[in-house]
Design an enzyme around this catalytic site. Structure first.
Site, PDB file in Angstrom:
ATOM      1  N   GLU A  50      32.788 -19.704  92.854  1.00 31.70           N
ATOM      2  CA  GLU A  50      33.236 -20.937  92.428  1.00 31.70           C
ATOM      3  C   GLU A  50      34.983 -21.252  91.731  1.00 31.70           C
ATOM      4  O   GLU A  50      35.273 -22.213  92.107  1.00 31.70           O
ATOM      5  CB  GLU A  50      32.324 -21.705  91.082  1.00 31.70           C
ATOM      6  CG  GLU A  50      31.060 -21.535  91.703  1.00 31.70           C
ATOM      7  CD  GLU A  50      29.940 -20.486  91.337  1.00 31.70           C
ATOM      8  OE1 GLU A  50      30.000 -19.341  91.153  1.00 31.70           O
ATOM      9  OE2 GLU A  50      28.590 -20.759  91.555  1.00 31.70           O
ATOM     10  N   PHE A 112      18.045 -22.076  79.688  1.00 35.41           N
ATOM     11  CA  PHE A 112      18.654 -21.859  80.609  1.00 35.41           C
ATOM     12  C   PHE A 112      20.306 -21.515  81.928  1.00 35.41           C
ATOM     13  O   PHE A 112      19.897 -23.431  82.405  1.00 35.41           O
ATOM     14  CB  PHE A 112      17.667 -20.864  81.874  1.00 35.41           C
ATOM     15  CG  PHE A 112      17.888 -20.745  83.482  1.00 35.41           C
ATOM     16  CD1 PHE A 112      18.085 -19.426  83.416  1.00 35.41           C
ATOM     17  CD2 PHE A 112      17.859 -20.952  85.206  1.00 35.41           C
ATOM     18  CE1 PHE A 112      18.272 -18.818  84.731  1.00 35.41           C
ATOM     19  CE2 PHE A 112      17.984 -20.419  85.320  1.00 35.41           C
ATOM     20  CZ  PHE A 112      18.262 -19.459  85.648  1.00 35.41           C
ATOM     21  N   GLN A 113      21.588 -20.826  81.956  1.00 30.74           N
ATOM     22  CA  GLN A 113      22.237 -21.166  82.452  1.00 30.74           C
ATOM     23  C   GLN A 113      22.671 -22.417  81.447  1.00 30.74           C
ATOM     24  O   GLN A 113      23.517 -23.406  82.114  1.00 30.74           O
ATOM     25  CB  GLN A 113      21.730 -21.541  84.104  1.00 30.74           C
ATOM     26  CG  GLN A 113      21.634 -20.647  84.540  1.00 30.74           C
ATOM     27  CD  GLN A 113      21.756 -21.054  86.895  1.00 30.74           C
ATOM     28  OE1 GLN A 113      21.464 -21.689  86.644  1.00 30.74           O
ATOM     29  NE2 GLN A 113      22.032 -19.817  87.208  1.00 30.74           N
ATOM     30  N   LYS A 162      21.053 -32.436  84.236  1.00 31.03           N
ATOM     31  CA  LYS A 162      20.021 -32.662  85.545  1.00 31.03           C
ATOM     32  C   LYS A 162      19.608 -34.300  85.364  1.00 31.03           C
ATOM     33  O   LYS A 162      18.970 -34.448  86.347  1.00 31.03           O
ATOM     34  CB  LYS A 162      19.270 -32.037  85.478  1.00 31.03           C
ATOM     35  CG  LYS A 162      18.947 -31.927  86.441  1.00 31.03           C
ATOM     36  CD  LYS A 162      18.274 -30.560  87.491  1.00 31.03           C
ATOM     37  CE  LYS A 162      17.524 -30.645  88.279  1.00 31.03           C
ATOM     38  NZ  LYS A 162      16.626 -29.700  88.890  1.00 31.03           N
ATOM     39  N   MET A 474      54.372  -5.740  91.634  1.00 32.79           N
ATOM     40  CA  MET A 474      54.799  -6.397  90.702  1.00 32.79           C
ATOM     41  C   MET A 474      54.779  -5.202  89.151  1.00 32.79           C
ATOM     42  O   MET A 474      55.683  -5.409  88.309  1.00 32.79           O
ATOM     43  CB  MET A 474      54.561  -8.027  90.510  1.00 32.79           C
ATOM     44  CG  MET A 474      54.784  -8.245  89.622  1.00 32.79           C
ATOM     45  SD  MET A 474      57.007  -8.708  89.597  1.00 32.79           S
ATOM     46  CE  MET A 474      57.285  -9.793  90.474  1.00 32.79           C
TER      47      MET A 474
HETATM   48  C1  FAD Z   1      55.767 -13.688  89.182  1.00 36.29           C
HETATM   49  C2  FAD Z   1      56.379 -14.613  89.310  1.00 36.29           C
HETATM   50  C3  FAD Z   1      57.206 -14.758  88.951  1.00 36.29           C
HETATM   51  C4  FAD Z   1      57.933 -15.921  88.378  1.00 36.29           C
HETATM   52  N1  FAD Z   1      59.177 -15.930  88.839  1.00 36.29           N
HETATM   53  C5  FAD Z   1      60.340 -17.151  88.352  1.00 36.29           C
HETATM   54  C6  FAD Z   1      61.411 -17.268  88.353  1.00 36.29           C
HETATM   55  O1  FAD Z   1      62.078 -16.830  88.949  1.00 36.29           O
HETATM   56  N2  FAD Z   1      62.274 -19.094  88.974  1.00 36.29           N
HETATM   57  C7  FAD Z   1      61.374 -19.328  89.024  1.00 36.29           C
HETATM   58  O2  FAD Z   1      61.733 -21.048  88.725  1.00 36.29           O
HETATM   59  N3  FAD Z   1      59.916 -19.963  88.122  1.00 36.29           N
HETATM   60  C8  FAD Z   1      58.907 -18.666  88.310  1.00 36.29           C
HETATM   61  N4  FAD Z   1      58.205 -18.707  88.417  1.00 36.29           N
HETATM   62  C9  FAD Z   1      57.214 -19.781  87.664  1.00 36.29           C
HETATM   63  C10 FAD Z   1      57.513 -20.747  86.149  1.00 36.29           C
HETATM   64  O3  FAD Z   1      56.035 -19.646  85.156  1.00 36.29           O
HETATM   65  C11 FAD Z   1      56.923 -21.591  86.567  1.00 36.29           C
HETATM   66  O4  FAD Z   1      55.498 -22.000  86.792  1.00 36.29           O
HETATM   67  C12 FAD Z   1      57.574 -23.283  87.080  1.00 36.29           C
HETATM   68  O5  FAD Z   1      59.126 -22.044  86.041  1.00 36.29           O
HETATM   69  C13 FAD Z   1      57.449 -23.916  86.478  1.00 36.29           C
HETATM   70  O6  FAD Z   1      57.940 -24.743  86.847  1.00 36.29           O
HETATM   71  P1  FAD Z   1      58.481 -26.362  86.951  1.00 36.29           P
HETATM   72  O7  FAD Z   1      59.592 -26.167  85.476  1.00 36.29           O
HETATM   73  O8  FAD Z   1      59.624 -27.115  87.794  1.00 36.29           O
HETATM   74  O9  FAD Z   1      57.918 -27.069  86.488  1.00 36.29           O
HETATM   75  P2  FAD Z   1      55.976 -27.372  86.875  1.00 36.29           P
HETATM   76  O10 FAD Z   1      55.050 -26.541  86.800  1.00 36.29           O
HETATM   77  O11 FAD Z   1      56.362 -27.573  88.243  1.00 36.29           O
HETATM   78  O12 FAD Z   1      56.007 -28.476  85.623  1.00 36.29           O
HETATM   79  C14 FAD Z   1      56.226 -29.769  86.128  1.00 36.29           C
HETATM   80  C15 FAD Z   1      56.986 -30.790  85.133  1.00 36.29           C
HETATM   81  O13 FAD Z   1      57.563 -32.334  85.848  1.00 36.29           O
HETATM   82  C16 FAD Z   1      56.758 -33.362  84.669  1.00 36.29           C
HETATM   83  N5  FAD Z   1      56.470 -34.228  85.895  1.00 36.29           N
HETATM   84  C17 FAD Z   1      55.055 -34.270  86.729  1.00 36.29           C
HETATM   85  N6  FAD Z   1      55.229 -35.232  87.649  1.00 36.29           N
HETATM   86  C18 FAD Z   1      55.933 -35.732  87.346  1.00 36.29           C
HETATM   87  C19 FAD Z   1      56.755 -37.159  87.510  1.00 36.29           C
HETATM   88  N7  FAD Z   1      55.707 -37.884  88.727  1.00 36.29           N
HETATM   89  N8  FAD Z   1      57.338 -37.884  86.587  1.00 36.29           N
HETATM   90  C20 FAD Z   1      58.193 -36.674  86.344  1.00 36.29           C
HETATM   91  N9  FAD Z   1      57.471 -35.683  85.948  1.00 36.29           N
HETATM   92  C21 FAD Z   1      56.822 -35.632  86.442  1.00 36.29           C
HETATM   93  C22 FAD Z   1      55.424 -31.955  84.747  1.00 36.29           C
HETATM   94  O14 FAD Z   1      55.636 -32.542  82.834  1.00 36.29           O
HETATM   95  C23 FAD Z   1      56.164 -30.948  83.688  1.00 36.29           C
HETATM   96  O15 FAD Z   1      57.029 -31.076  82.996  1.00 36.29           O
HETATM   97  C24 FAD Z   1      57.163 -17.162  87.985  1.00 36.29           C
HETATM   98  C25 FAD Z   1      55.433 -16.766  87.657  1.00 36.29           C
HETATM   99  C26 FAD Z   1      55.310 -15.953  88.673  1.00 36.29           C
HETATM  100  C27 FAD Z   1      53.435 -15.763  88.873  1.00 36.29           C
HETATM  101  C1  TPP Z   2      44.164 -12.323  88.130  1.00 39.58           C
HETATM  102  C2  TPP Z   2      45.146 -11.288  87.914  1.00 39.58           C
HETATM  103  N1  TPP Z   2      45.364  -9.865  87.101  1.00 39.58           N
HETATM  104  C3  TPP Z   2      46.131  -9.481  86.629  1.00 39.58           C
HETATM  105  C4  TPP Z   2      47.688 -10.092  86.589  1.00 39.58           C
HETATM  106  C5  TPP Z   2      48.582  -9.285  86.820  1.00 39.58           C
HETATM  107  N2  TPP Z   2      49.758  -9.390  87.937  1.00 39.58           N
HETATM  108  C6  TPP Z   2      50.746  -9.649  88.297  1.00 39.58           C
HETATM  109  S1  TPP Z   2      51.416  -9.468  90.057  1.00 39.58           S
HETATM  110  C7  TPP Z   2      50.376  -8.110  90.248  1.00 39.58           C
HETATM  111  C8  TPP Z   2      50.598  -7.176  91.311  1.00 39.58           C
HETATM  112  C9  TPP Z   2      49.490  -7.997  92.451  1.00 39.58           C
HETATM  113  O1  TPP Z   2      49.784  -6.506  93.636  1.00 39.58           O
HETATM  114  P1  TPP Z   2      50.088  -7.473  95.001  1.00 39.58           P
HETATM  115  O2  TPP Z   2      48.756  -7.861  95.488  1.00 39.58           O
HETATM  116  O3  TPP Z   2      49.241  -5.888  95.653  1.00 39.58           O
HETATM  117  O4  TPP Z   2      51.617  -7.708  95.504  1.00 39.58           O
HETATM  118  P2  TPP Z   2      52.811  -7.202  95.473  1.00 39.58           P
HETATM  119  O5  TPP Z   2      53.475  -7.722  93.814  1.00 39.58           O
HETATM  120  O6  TPP Z   2      52.613  -5.695  95.371  1.00 39.58           O
HETATM  121  O7  TPP Z   2      53.148  -8.126  96.149  1.00 39.58           O
HETATM  122  C10 TPP Z   2      49.899  -7.975  88.697  1.00 39.58           C
HETATM  123  C11 TPP Z   2      47.757  -7.111  88.908  1.00 39.58           C
HETATM  124  C12 TPP Z   2      47.215 -11.386  87.744  1.00 39.58           C
HETATM  125  N3  TPP Z   2      48.590 -12.368  87.282  1.00 39.58           N
HETATM  126  N4  TPP Z   2      46.434 -12.187  87.841  1.00 39.58           N
END
Ligand code: FAD
Ligand code: TPP
Ligand code: MG
Lengths: 577, 160
Positions: A50, A112-113, A162, A474
């Site tokens: 799911e 159940f469930q 249900k 990472m």
């Molecule tokens: C490993 C990892 C590393 C990351 N590193 C980076 C990084 O280096 N740089 C980076 O940028 N991000 C990074 N992120 C992502 C970060 O965590 C956020 O998800 C991201 O920065 C959010 O993007 P955003 O501000 O565009 O907002 P979003 O999450 O895209 O939110 C959208 C915003 O727009 C608004 N909005 C939605 N619809 C409308 C509309 N119709 N009109 C007006 N407003 C609207 C919402 O209210 C919200 O405030 C990383 C994520 C991971 C997992």
């Molecule tokens: C469900 C979940 N568990 C743990 C993490 C923490 N986490 C972030 S990146 C990462 C490693 C990912 O490894 P891989 O898919 O091999 O990617 P790589 O960084 O090596 O490119 C982990 C464990 C996560 N983001 N999501």
């Protein structure tokens, strides 16, 4: 005509224009499945887990702009879906989830469930409903789609016992419109705030546009492009905004934030006017808040008032739909003179010369960055690229130049490993005309592998680009930098033979160990139009993602690959994850 | 700063837990929360007392407003308002302290609503601070032992 609850549900979904449902059956939803089987307007995709259903519906929604629809049973069905729902919630993705519930008289009896689906999902949905009366089905479903797709979009859950699906009524009424006195998102921005923004914009000397996922979600890419072109201002985009403005355009500085480019982050730091467009000042973007944009006036356009001044106080808040706001601004700005910002551009072009995405190739190893560059070349930059979470995600964002919105699909807010593969399947169903690649890592891919089976059943050819570094890269990078190279549990041992694994699911597999095999391998994979191909690419084990803003540092304190040594971070920095 | 936030919301299944859940999920503090239907039975009025600086209160109001069931949110403390809280206080009574207790009850304008052989149950409706001061007075003085305290939490309306 007399209809049962299940039939009313299915008809309501048809009236909403639903063409795909991602789901998995079970006792509480058997009546709904029975009703689905009797029609052929909606294709039900039978996932293998799911969570996969929710991610696939999410990928479908991100690729198409339409809400994704999920159907799961009570208990473990809905709990399995929760990660996928939370993923959609964090990235503001429209989704409607229908979960079965135990019969109403049993609710609360530990039947159940039985789980309290409404309670469990409350904090990761935009709204949820429990339907207790068959007469409410049509209006609740109408409301659910309305809420999911308007304002700041998000997932909405409908929990249906249900017995409600079994009950029968004559002539159910299907409402045409929704009226809710308690829900009226502000779409049109106040004229006053537009005026204030214009005056800041026209007097800015070192402006930067910081644009985010809201421009993609709100389909405002054309208005954004016009806005940037009228002004000739530099633009940087968040991870979620990539593609709304073309990466290959001269005015684009690339991504900002923790792994953003040198020019984007330096320009943010030195700017005197930051124009935030549908972005939410996330901690990955702002870096240390006390060092964030010290000299800038900030304009913030967002549809969600609670996004405004949440992390960073702003000078001008423009609450409204970004598409309409930008139309207003564009109108107001046409013919207005702005400051001569050529000295600012000169400064930015000097920063560009730092070439912060440069990396050194090593003989005998495949650099992950090279793989993404090759993927870009083979697909002409026109593919949908989904990704999982980790280093590979950052490299995909940095090295694939997205020129159109809805091509880049990743979990930014929740950072959910396992997202990429089911999302790719959903995206392919939404856009069968486009090539779809899933950039993943050997860690992430193993979280949703079972969906390879679904992908065979529904013929959704996807190219899986596994950047196999044999590390939870990472995590390993953070341990190298911040935990004195103590690599606790970041090494992946006993990996499967991914090629054989793909083959056993009826797909193709290609192992790539040498850089010289990279382009031919990718070309071969993309030439197999109707096949899912698993490209297992052994990449440099210890490559790190650069540039990087270490936790606790500011935008102007980036570390550059091959040039800077990582300084150790204090406890306060470590706290920031 | 202490704020009294008044929330008008749909009187629907789960609405109370949505608001309460929001406060705990976002780490907002709740000093008290009262809720009951209004004259329109489809609407409830919830009154929340919370502490926080301006930025936190702004987020509380915006986040609460964002809940789909919420019709209107206002910060009563931002305008002229009336606040009331109901207290039921059970204290022990002996012949030796009865006069003192009566004096306190008089001074605070409370009512005795129940009397038993050795207890009084005292009712006070007043501002939160007034309720605090009555309880404090019993706690500080050696007049009597407090046996039980039941407070409703603050409710309020804007003035005029
Ligand atoms: C490993 C990892 C590393 C990351 N590193 C980076 C990084 O280096 N740089 C980076 O940028 N991000 C990074 N992120 C992502 C970060 O965590 C956020 O998800 C991201 O920065 C959010 O993007 P955003 O501000 O565009 O907002 P979003 O999450 O895209 O939110 C959208 C915003 O727009 C608004 N909005 C939605 N619809 C409308 C509309 N119709 N009109 C007006 N407003 C609207 C919402 O209210 C919200 O405030 C990383 C994520 C991971 C997992
Ligand atoms: C469900 C979940 N568990 C743990 C993490 C923490 N986490 C972030 S990146 C990462 C490693 C990912 O490894 P891989 O898919 O091999 O990617 P790589 O960084 O090596 O490119 C982990 C464990 C996560 N983001 N999501
Ligand atoms: Mg890895």
């Amino acid at each position: 005509m007399e209809l049962n609850g299940a039939e009313i549900i299915v008809q309501s979904l048809q009236k909403e224009g639903v063409d795909h449902i991602f789901g998995y059956p079970g006792g509480a939803v058997l009546h709904i499945y029975d009703a689905l089987e009797a029609q052929d307007e909606i294709l039900h995709v039978l996932v293998r887990h799911e969570q996969g259903a929710a991610h696939a519906a999410d990928g479908y929604a991100r690729a198409s702009g339409k809400p994704g629809v999920v159907l799961v049973t009570s208990g473990p069905g809905i709990t399995n879906a929760v990660t996928g729902i939370a993923t959609a919630f964090m990235d503001s993705i429209p989704m409607v989830v229908i979960s079965g519930q135990v019969p109403s008289p049993l609710i609360g009896n530990d039947a159940f469930q039985e789980v309290d689906a409404v309670g469990i999902t409350r904090s990761c949905v935009k709204h949820n409903f429990l339907i207790k009366d068959i007469n409410d089905i049509t209006s609740v479903i109408k409301k659910a789609f309305h809420i999911a797709t308007t304002g700041r979009p998000g997932p909405v859950l409908i929990d249906i016992p249900k017995d409600v699906t079994i009950a029968r009524i004559k002539e159910p009424k299907f409402p045409e419109k929704v009226h809710m006195r308690s829900y009226n998102p502000q779409v049109i921005a106040g004229a006053n705030s537009i005026e204030k923004a214009v005056s800041l914009i026209t007097t800015a000397k070192q402006p930067i546009i910081y644009s985010g996922g809201g421009t993609v979600i709100g389909n405002a890419h054309n208005e954004l492009r016009e806005f940037v072109n009228i002004l000739g201002f530099p633009i940087t985009q968040t991870l979620m905004g990539l593609g709304a403005f073309p990466a290959t355009n001269e005015l684009s500085l690339g991504m900002l934030g923790m792994h953003g480019t040198y020019e984007a982050n330096m320009a943010m730091h030195d700017s005197d006017c930051v124009i935030a467009v549908g972005a939410r000042f996330d901690d990955r973007v702002t870096a240390a808040l006390d060092k964030f944009c010290p000299n800038a006036k900030i304009i913030h356009m967002d549809i969600d008032p609670s996004s405004i001044s949440k992390n960073v106080p702003v000078d001008v808040a423009i609450v409204g739909d970004v598409k309409q706001t930008l139309q207003e601004l564009n109108k107001a700005l046409k013919g207005k003179t702005t400051f001569d910002i050529s000295p600012w551009w000169k400064q930015i072009n000097d920063w560009r010369k730092v070439d912060s995405l440069a990396y050194k190739k090593k003989a005998g190893v495949i650099k992950p960055q090279t793989v993404i560059e090759a993927l870009y070349e083979v697909t002409n930059g026109k593919a949908i690229v989904t990704s999982d979470v980790g280093q590979h995600q950052m490299w995909a964002a940095q090295y694939y130049q997205f020129d159109e919105p809805r091509l880049w699909i990743n979990s930014g807010g929740l950072g959910t490993m396992g997202f990429g593969l089911p999302a790719a399947m959903g995206a392919k169903l939404a856009r069968p005309d486009l090539d779809v690649a899933c950039v993943t890592g050997e860690g992430s891919i193993q979280m949703m592998l079972q969906e390879l089976s679904t992908m065979l059943q529904y013929h959704t050819p996807v190219k899986i680009v596994n950047l196999n570094n044999r590390y939870l890269g990472m995590v390993r990078q953070w341990q190298e930098f911040f935990y004195e190279k103590r690599y606790a549990m970041s090494y992946m041992d006993a990996l499967p033979d991914f090629v054989k694994l793909a083959q056993s699911y009826g797909h193709e597999g290609i192992l790539i160990e040498k850089e010289s095999d990279l382009m031919p391998g990718l070309k071969e994979a993309f030439a197999m139009k109707d096949k899912t191909v698993f490209l297992d690419i052994l990449t440099d084990q210890t490559e790190n993602v650069f540039p990087m803003i270490p936790s606790g540092a500011g935008h102007n304190e980036m570390l550059l690959g091959g040039r800077d040594e990582m300084k150790s971070t204090n406890d306060e920095g470590l706290n920031l994850v | 700063m202490r704020h009294i936030i008044s929330v008008l919301l749909e009187n629907e299944f789960g609405a109370l837990s949505r608001v309460a859940g929001l406060f705990s999920a976002r780490g907002f503090n709740i000093e008290s929360l009262t809720v009951a239907p209004t004259n329109d039975p489809t609407l409830s009025r919830m009154t929340i007392v919370s502490m926080g600086d301006d930025a936190i209160i702004e987020q509380i109001i915006k986040q609460t407003n964002k809940l789909v069931d919420v019709v209107k949110v206002s910060d009563l403390t931002a305008e002229k308002h009336i606040e009331r809280e109901l207290l039921l206080l059970k204290v022990s009574v002996e012949p030796s302290n009865q006069a003192d207790i009566d004096r306190i009850i008089d001074e605070h304008g409370c009512k005795i609503v129940d009397v038993s052989e050795n207890t009084y149950t005292i009712e006070l409706a007043g501002q939160g601070a007034h309720v605090d001061s009555l309880i404090e007075e019993f706690e500080k003085s050696d007049v009597s032992n407090i046996l039980e305290v039941a407070r409703t939490g603050v409710t309020g309306v804007s003035q005029g």
